[in-house]
Design a protein around this motif. Structure first.
Motif, PDB file in Angstrom:
ATOM      1  N   GLY A 281     -36.014 -32.986  36.799  1.00 34.65           N
ATOM      2  CA  GLY A 281     -37.391 -33.400  36.586  1.00 34.65           C
ATOM      3  C   GLY A 281     -37.938 -34.188  37.760  1.00 34.65           C
ATOM      4  O   GLY A 281     -37.253 -34.457  38.738  1.00 34.65           O
ATOM      5  N   ARG A 282     -39.190 -34.510  37.646  1.00 37.54           N
ATOM      6  CA  ARG A 282     -39.850 -35.266  38.710  1.00 37.54           C
ATOM      7  C   ARG A 282     -39.219 -36.650  38.857  1.00 37.54           C
ATOM      8  O   ARG A 282     -38.784 -37.269  37.896  1.00 37.54           O
ATOM      9  CB  ARG A 282     -41.342 -35.420  38.408  1.00 37.54           C
ATOM     10  CG  ARG A 282     -42.127 -34.107  38.436  1.00 37.54           C
ATOM     11  CD  ARG A 282     -43.582 -34.370  38.072  1.00 37.54           C
ATOM     12  NE  ARG A 282     -44.392 -33.161  38.155  1.00 37.54           N
ATOM     13  CZ  ARG A 282     -44.561 -32.304  37.160  1.00 37.54           C
ATOM     14  NH1 ARG A 282     -43.940 -32.530  36.000  1.00 37.54           N
ATOM     15  NH2 ARG A 282     -45.315 -31.232  37.293  1.00 37.54           N
TER      16      ARG A 282
ATOM     17  N   ASN B  64     -42.421 -41.999  30.498  1.00 40.82           N
ATOM     18  CA  ASN B  64     -41.790 -41.003  31.386  1.00 40.82           C
ATOM     19  C   ASN B  64     -42.799 -39.953  31.842  1.00 40.82           C
ATOM     20  O   ASN B  64     -42.420 -38.894  32.337  1.00 40.82           O
ATOM     21  CB  ASN B  64     -40.619 -40.329  30.674  1.00 40.82           C
ATOM     22  CG  ASN B  64     -41.056 -39.572  29.422  1.00 40.82           C
ATOM     23  OD1 ASN B  64     -42.253 -39.514  29.094  1.00 40.82           O
ATOM     24  ND2 ASN B  64     -40.095 -38.991  28.712  1.00 40.82           N
ATOM     25  N   GLY B  65     -44.085 -40.228  31.672  1.00 38.21           N
ATOM     26  CA  GLY B  65     -45.120 -39.304  32.095  1.00 38.21           C
ATOM     27  C   GLY B  65     -45.598 -38.382  31.004  1.00 38.21           C
ATOM     28  O   GLY B  65     -46.628 -37.716  31.165  1.00 38.21           O
TER      29      GLY B  65
ATOM     30  N   ILE C 138     -48.576 -39.842  35.277  1.00 38.53           N
ATOM     31  CA  ILE C 138     -49.101 -41.069  34.666  1.00 38.53           C
ATOM     32  C   ILE C 138     -50.493 -41.406  35.168  1.00 38.53           C
ATOM     33  O   ILE C 138     -51.398 -41.717  34.380  1.00 38.53           O
ATOM     34  CB  ILE C 138     -48.120 -42.236  34.895  1.00 38.53           C
ATOM     35  CG1 ILE C 138     -46.816 -41.983  34.139  1.00 38.53           C
ATOM     36  CG2 ILE C 138     -48.740 -43.565  34.443  1.00 38.53           C
ATOM     37  CD1 ILE C 138     -45.761 -43.042  34.337  1.00 38.53           C
ATOM     38  N   ASP C 139     -50.693 -41.354  36.496  1.00 35.05           N
ATOM     39  CA  ASP C 139     -52.016 -41.707  37.040  1.00 35.05           C
ATOM     40  C   ASP C 139     -53.129 -40.839  36.443  1.00 35.05           C
ATOM     41  O   ASP C 139     -54.149 -41.385  35.985  1.00 35.05           O
ATOM     42  CB  ASP C 139     -52.009 -41.592  38.566  1.00 35.05           C
ATOM     43  CG  ASP C 139     -51.272 -42.753  39.228  1.00 35.05           C
ATOM     44  OD1 ASP C 139     -50.868 -43.677  38.505  1.00 35.05           O
ATOM     45  OD2 ASP C 139     -51.109 -42.728  40.463  1.00 35.05           O
TER      46      ASP C 139
ATOM     47  N   ALA D  96     -38.598 -41.973  35.603  1.00 34.11           N
ATOM     48  CA  ALA D  96     -38.579 -40.560  35.964  1.00 34.11           C
ATOM     49  C   ALA D  96     -38.794 -39.675  34.734  1.00 34.11           C
ATOM     50  O   ALA D  96     -38.485 -40.051  33.601  1.00 34.11           O
ATOM     51  CB  ALA D  96     -37.253 -40.215  36.635  1.00 34.11           C
ATOM     52  N   GLU D  97     -39.297 -38.474  34.978  1.00 32.92           N
ATOM     53  CA  GLU D  97     -39.707 -37.552  33.916  1.00 32.92           C
ATOM     54  C   GLU D  97     -38.566 -37.182  32.976  1.00 32.92           C
ATOM     55  O   GLU D  97     -38.781 -36.993  31.771  1.00 32.92           O
ATOM     56  CB  GLU D  97     -40.286 -36.288  34.562  1.00 32.92           C
ATOM     57  CG  GLU D  97     -40.764 -35.236  33.577  1.00 32.92           C
ATOM     58  CD  GLU D  97     -41.220 -33.974  34.305  1.00 32.92           C
ATOM     59  OE1 GLU D  97     -42.030 -33.235  33.731  1.00 32.92           O
ATOM     60  OE2 GLU D  97     -40.763 -33.739  35.446  1.00 32.92           O
ATOM     61  N   ASP D  98     -37.351 -37.069  33.507  1.00 31.97           N
ATOM     62  CA  ASP D  98     -36.254 -36.605  32.657  1.00 31.97           C
ATOM     63  C   ASP D  98     -35.536 -37.743  31.922  1.00 31.97           C
ATOM     64  O   ASP D  98     -34.501 -37.531  31.304  1.00 31.97           O
ATOM     65  CB  ASP D  98     -35.247 -35.792  33.476  1.00 31.97           C
ATOM     66  CG  ASP D  98     -34.740 -36.545  34.692  1.00 31.97           C
ATOM     67  OD1 ASP D  98     -35.130 -37.726  34.874  1.00 31.97           O
ATOM     68  OD2 ASP D  98     -33.960 -35.964  35.469  1.00 31.97           O
TER      69      ASP D  98
END
Length: 790
Positions: free
Chosen positions: A2-3, A105-106, A13-14, A75-77
């Motif tokens: 993931g990212r 995590n987004g 997120i932004d 982080a995404e994951d």
């Protein structure tokens, strides 16, 4: 995969925050100074510190945004709750002084509400609360509205913008303003020495003044030097509207007055407060800031507070409010009473920022503690030993220290406690041995010409220590064929007019290196270049001890000082306690009455003939663990680091694979103790400045024999010679040049975007050569893989 955390912020997120109404002026990315590490024996700061999202609300386009929330991005994951405990710790410790804490995590987010103590279930980011909702919840929890008149200072902008304040300074200022907006007029701030308490006071009063709510303010400090420092800071913002009270001039035309307790006739219980009462009627001041509010034991000086009961009263202190007493000495009992009086008057601190947080953030110098054991004959003379008995003086040369008359054993006391050493009992052999031991340490940690403060028992002791160190320095210069930088060591005490030398101690680069003092340099005075704090005196006051250590915490960029050492010859560092910040113990009567002071007629004696030995008693550091600042032995610190490292990367191969990738390496380091600083700390403590962090950690966690950066680069070149000879000549030459850059600066140097612009790499073929062989990133990764397998 993931990212990464950075990609999660920018790509997930932004955009989600913007969609919920959080425009860029309402999001502040608070970035700390960056952790401090030691490279090639020299401290340096990492380019990037920790970044936090602070969510803010505004009541008008030109109003100061008010921070209400913290968002911890991962982080995404990772699960959305991954950063929650860390963020909750920030919230509960009021690190950012916000009531709402989020982790995401987004995709999903969770929320902790400090007002209710409740944590939400994971929800999609599309349901993230907007600015209006958080403002309403903030106002409800606080008990006031941001458009109330009492909250006007809170929404009044900083006069010179926000660029020069640090996140905790803003948090401290907001905490006081929130207290005022609630209708309360007393607030206590506890911030480590070097954190910028004067900056906070100046900007607090400036914003209150700009809100039209400051009539007259008084800033009270303890010494002329502190008044001079504070006057310069206030005048930089208030101009002529700020004036020092000195020389009998009350300065009633100015709105901001800077005075000492002595000027106001408040310095002792015997003072009559004549100056205060003659020039300033009751309720003359609308705001009062008491600097170092622990200093005078709530004696006569508190008259200034009693005469201004309607004023907003702010106390500033660098001493932790919660001190665990390790002994029932007279000094410790006095400290206990001071702390209780502070809390009784001001209430619990509205904001706290301790030295461990400052070190962790990179705003305060890192600290190593070196303990030494002193033996007089067969008896240790530190606090674990009770002192010397009359039989211990048998066979020694005993003299009256003033007249020189030789004395018999019968003319001495039955007993001298360790605290009597160099006060009632002068021990020149001990002074000589301690000075020699300290000088040897200075030689091995950068040379003798380091700015150092040595705390001594009395004026005469300070003289003896200065003389001993000057002699050692003169002998060293003669052996080394160097010109002396005189004066080298000098007495800096109140009795010697020591204040006259402060400018030289601060600013002189080629003289005035070692100040021997009693208590002149214990508080307040800024001496940023000081690299060593030395305890040659016995200290029983926790407050005094914290203030003494505070003389070394300031970072000094011009001299390159990013860390300092405490040399403890008297077990003074026991006053750190089991934890640096511990539970407050209410004042109680001692089980035994304090020892009375020596009688005025008792002679001071000098005893020669002791065999003095000094041994290592251990090394320690201040470290942040589980949200607390504690004192840890070096071995315990390394054990914690090794355990966490192996938990994250169970095998050497897993560690190597993680290390090669910049993103996974950064994530690994961030999860180690002290948020990644621990590896650099160990490298410094073990004097491994020639080693890359890879080798420091590989030895610590997996027992691999470490190689210096130069050794690793050389081994890479000959062990992978066949692979290199199979590449085009310019590609091989470029990779060999990159290996030489690793020898100089390690992993960070190899990955520096500017590495391809160095003359050696460019001459070999540079980036173009690697492009001709395929993807430069893949070639660099292969180089790193081979570099760390030799």
């Amino acid at each position: 995969m993931g990212r990464s955390e950075v990609e999660t912020r920018t790509k997930l997120i932004d955009p989600a925050l913007h969609a919920r109404g959080w425009t860029e002026d309402l999001i502040r990315r608070e970035e700390t100074a960056g952790t401090i590490e030691i490279i090639d024996g020299r401290p340096r700061r990492r380019a990037k510190g920790r970044v936090d999202y602070t969510l803010r609300v505004k009541v008008a386009p030109d109003a100061q945004p008010v921070a209400v929330g913290l968002l911890e991005a991962k982080a995404e994951d990772l699960p959305p709750t991954h950063g929650l405990e860390q963020a909750k710790c920030y919230a509960m410790s009021k690190r950012l002084n916000v009531p709402f804490v989020f982790a995401s995590n987004g995709h999903l987010f969770v929320e902790f509400d400090r007002f209710t103590g409740l944590t939400s279930a994971p929800r999609p980011l599309t349901a993230f609360p907007g600015p209006g909702e958080l403002q309403a919840r903030y106002e409800q929890g606080m008990g006031f509205r941001l458009d109330d008149d009492a909250a006007k200072p809170l929404v009044t902008p900083y006069k010179t913008g926000e660029g020069f304040r640090r996140y905790y300074q803003d948090a401290a200022i907001r905490a006081v303003m929130e207290t005022i907006a609630k209708g309360e007029n007393r607030a206590l701030l506890t911030l480590a020495t070097g954190a910028g308490k004067t900056f906070i006071a100046v900007n607090l009063l400036r914003r209150i003044a700009d809100a039209g709510q400051l009539r007259r303010a008084l800033f009270v400090c303890d010494r002329d030097e502190l008044r001079t420092q504070a006057t310069a800071a206030f005048r930089a913002v208030f101009g002529a509207d700020a004036a020092p009270v000195a020389g009998g001039e009350p300065q009633k035309n100015a709105r901001i007055l800077i005075a000492t307790y002595q000027t106001l006739d408040l310095a002792s219980d015997e003072a009559d407060a004549n100056f205060l009462t003659a020039h300033y009627p009751e309720d003359y001041f609308s705001h009062i800031v008491i600097d170092e509010c622990h200093r005078s034991a709530w004696g006569k000086w508190s008259e200034v507070l009693r005469r201004n009961p309607s004023a907003v009263q702010v106390g500033l202190t660098a001493t932790p409010r919660e001190i665990e007493l390790t002994e029932r000495s007279r000094e410790a009992i006095t400290d206990e009473r001071i702390s209780a009086d502070n809390i009784r008057h001001f209430g619990e601190p509205v904001y706290e920022y301790d030295v461990g947080q400052g070190i962790d953030d990179g705003y305060l110098a890192a600290c190593e503690i070196i303990r030494r054991d002193i033996f007089l004959g067969d008896k240790p003379s530190n606090e674990r030993e009770s002192g010397l008995d009359r039989p211990d003086l048998a066979g020694k040369v005993i003299r009256d220290a003033v007249t020189g008359r030789q004395l018999s054993e019968a003319e001495t006391r039955d007993r001298y406690s360790a605290a009597d050493f160099e006060a009632a009992l002068l021990l020149p052999d001990r002074v000589e041995a301690m000075a020699r031991d300290l000088f040897a340490h200075l030689l091995t940690t950068g040379g003798p010409e380091q700015k150092t403060i040595i705390f001594c028992a009395r004026d005469r002791h300070a003289d003896a220590v200065a003389i001993a160190l000057n002699n050692l320095y003169a002998e060293w210069c003669q052996r080394e064929g160097r010109a002396r930088a005189d004066p080298y060591a000098f007495k800096c005490t109140a009795a010697s007019g020591g204040a006259d030398y402060l400018a030289d101690l601060k600013g002189a680069a080629r003289h005035h290196f070692i100040a021997t003092t009693v208590d002149l340099l214990t508080t307040g005075v800024d001496v940023p270049p000081v690299r060593n704090i030395v305890f040659f005196k016995y200290v029983r006051s926790p407050i005094a001890f914290h203030q003494m250590v505070g003389r070394g915490t300031r970072i000094d960029i011009p001299s390159g000082k990013l860390m300092f050492r405490v040399y403890d010859y008297t077990n003074a560092t026991r006053l750190f306690g089991a934890e640096f910040l511990t539970r407050f113990i209410p004042a109680r009567e001692p089980s035994e009455p304090p020892t009375p002071p020596d009688g005025p007629g008792e002679p001071i004696i000098e005893v020669e003939g002791f065999d003095v030995r000094i041994n290592e008693a251990g090394r320690s550091i201040l470290a942040r663990m589980d949200g607390k600042t504690i004192l840890l032995s070096i071995e315990a610190y390394k054990d914690r680091l090794a355990a966490k490292l192996v938990e994250e990367a169970p095998t050497l191969d897993a560690f190597r694979s993680t290390w090669i990738d910049r993103t996974t390496r950064a994530a690994l380091l961030s999860r180690l103790p002290d948020e990644g600083r621990s590896a650099s700390v160990v490298r410094s403590l073990e004097q491994m400045g020639d080693f890359d962090l890879f080798d420091v950690l590989a030895e610590l966690g997996y027992g691999q024999a470490p190689r210096t950066r130069a050794e690793r680069a050389d081994a890479f070149s000959y062990k992978h010679d066949e692979w290199l000879r199979g590449l085009p000549a310019d590609v091989a030459a470029t990779i060999r040049a990159l290996a030489s850059q690793f020898a100089r600066a390690g992993t960070d140097g190899l990955e520096n975007p500017h590495v391809f612009q160095t003359p050696e790499v460019m001459q070999a073929g540079g980036l173009n050569a690697l492009k001709s062989a395929g993807q430069p990133a893949e070639m660099l990764r292969e180089t790193k893989t081979r570099m760390f397998t030799v």
